[in-house]
Design an enzyme around this catalytic site. Structure first.
Site, short mmCIF file in Angstrom:
data_model
loop_
_atom_site.label_atom_id
_atom_site.label_comp_id
_atom_site.label_asym_id
_atom_site.label_seq_id
_atom_site.Cartn_x
_atom_site.Cartn_y
_atom_site.Cartn_z
CD GLU A 207 -2.98 -1.12 2.26
OE1 GLU A 207 -2.96 -0.21 3.09
OE2 GLU A 207 -3.83 -2.03 2.26
CE LYS A 337 -9.90 -4.07 4.38
NZ LYS A 337 -9.08 -5.18 4.98
P1 PGA Z 1 -5.97 -6.46 2.78
O1 PGA Z 1 -5.49 -5.63 4.03
O2 PGA Z 1 -6.62 -5.59 1.79
O3 PGA Z 1 -4.68 -7.11 2.31
O4 PGA Z 1 -6.90 -7.52 3.34
C1 PGA Z 1 -5.96 -4.38 4.39
C2 PGA Z 1 -6.20 -4.35 5.88
O5 PGA Z 1 -5.92 -5.33 6.59
O6 PGA Z 1 -6.72 -3.36 6.38
ZN ZN Z 2 -6.85 -4.62 8.50
#
Ligand code: PGA
Ligand code: ZN
Length: 422
Positions: A207, A337
């Site tokens: 990221e 998410k």
């Molecule tokens: P991921 O991680 O998109 O790899 O699941 C993001 C997070 O854990 O916040």
């Molecule tokens: Zn997370």
């Protein structure tokens, strides 16, 4: 009415396949979206359908998910009158017929759910953020406060430290523009500091966070505080810290394997409490593992007065898990998410549950992202308290920060205040 749905495979920010879809309505309005993909995933997430053909992208191809949109989903949904998003999502869920969207794939289903939303927004000549607000009968109030990845470890880096992210919370910034300028200054001072301390130019993680070889977690936190101070800000006043412990990924047989030690759940709660007393931590994500249900209430009880007790893998944007956590008083904040659950309508239900319990909501990207920026519109439209996109590097992150700046310029909405916790 949907005239046609179509899809194709594209590559995400890790170079892995993901799904892009187009939804054309009878009016000709067309919405195109792409969906992200996680690496540090929760066990209770909806199922991302992969081809499992080892000869192609090591099994990660998305041709099956794409074929499901072009074939079965298009045949079932096109040329049928639809009242709106809720009806579309309900039809997608029942067409799939499994509890975790494993038959058609959550990646296929979410791409259709989102492409439809964007097509309807275009048809109504509404900005996407406004359409997302309309969907939940919300009014636009504020811009979400960004929580921005500074340092990375765990599954997003080389595992050089166990915890996944240290994030900056520009708590005193008055505007999105100011929040990003403050972040830039600290990111630069952190890059210089880590270069001096660890000798090499820090590689960046999935990221975009800096990922030098920190000897342990506390050094990661101390370096973050130092970087804030070097940049001329007061840690804990101007800029605070958040962490994503992502502890499910170092939890084995009832023990947390952290910094070379084995900790029980009670020890882990002690460790987090100690960190939050010595560092300006205002949010702790996945402090305990996703299935360590019995101890989350203890964690919440200890920390809720000082920090957000934020559930990501723990909750998986899943209304059933969120309801259980509300009942058990196991958290006070939701990391939302959309692809963990697979449709916009179910994510909206998760948002409403969390919100009506008085929780804070962080709208979050995934570690595998695309150049699409619907996430920024979603976070504004749904009045997210925070948004988590990653670092201020890498195009797939910047397109979302830049969209937030565009929305700020267009709407002059104020940046939400950092919540005072009750
Ligand atoms: P991921 O991680 O998109 O790899 O699941 C993001 C997070 O854990 O916040
Ligand atoms: Zn997370």
């Amino acid at each position: 009415t949907i005239k046609q749905l179509s899809a194709w495979e594209i590559l995400d920010s890790r170079g892995r396949p993901t799904v892009k879809a187009r939804c054309t309505l009878d009016s000709g309005a067309t919405g195109i979206v792409s969906v992200p993909s996680g690496a540090s995933t929760g066990a209770a997430e909806a199922h991302e359908l992969r081809d499992n053909d080892p000869a192609r992208y090591r099994g990660l191809g998305c041709r099956k998910a794409v074929a499901n949109i072009n074939g079965e989903i298009n045949s079932a949904l096109s040329r049928r009158p639809l009242a709106g998003q809720q009806e579309l999502d309900t039809m997608l869920i029942s067409l799939d017929g499994t509890p975790n969207k494993s038959r058609l794939g959550a990646n296929a289903i979410l791409a259709v759910s989102l492409a439809f939303a964007r097509a309807v927004a275009i048809e109504r000549q509404r900005p996407l953020y406004q359409h997302f607000a309309d969907m939940q009968e919300l009014s636009l109030r504020t811009l979400p406060r960004p929580t921005i990845n500074l340092f990375s470890g765990g599954k997003h880096a080389g595992g050089q430290v166990d915890i996944q992210d240290v994030l900056l919370v520009p708590a005193a910034a008055q505007t999105m523009d100011e929040a990003l300028a403050v972040t830039f200054a600290i990111y630069q001072s952190a890059a210089e500091l880590t270069y001096k301390k660890y000798g090499t130019r820090s590689l960046t993680a999935d990221e975009g966070g800096l990922a030098p070889p920190f000897p342990n977690t506390e050094t990661m936190l101390t370096d973050a505080v130092e970087a804030i101070e070097i940049a001329g800000y007061t840690a804990g006043k101007d800029v605070a810290l958040a962490i994503d412990v992502a502890s499910s990924h170092f939890f084995q047989q009832g023990q947390y394997h952290l910094d070379g030690q084995q900790l029980s759940s009670a020890d882990m709660i002690e460790r987090l409490t100690d960190w939050s007393s010595r560092y300006p931590l205002v949010s702790i994500e996945d402090g305990l593992a996703e299935d360590d249900w019995d101890n989350w209430s203890g964690l919440h009880n200890r920390l809720a007065a000082q920090t957000l007790v934020l559930g990501d893998d723990f909750l998986c944007t899943n209304p059933t898990r969120i309801q259980r956590a509300i009942t058990n008083q196991a958290a006070n904040a939701l990391l939302l998410k959309v692809n963990q659950i697979g449709t916009l309508s179910e994510a909206a239900q998760s948002y409403q549950l969390a919100h009506s319990a008085g929780w804070r909501v962080t709208i979050s990207a995934r570690s595998g992202e695309t150049e699409d920026n619907w996430l920024a519109d979603l976070a504004v439209g749904w009045s997210g308290d925070q948004i988590k996109i990653g670092s201020i590097t890498h195009g797939e992150r910047l397109t979302k920060y830049n969209r937030l700046l565009e929305i700020e310029n267009e709407t002059h909405l104020p940046l939400i205040k950092w919540p005072t916790l009750s």
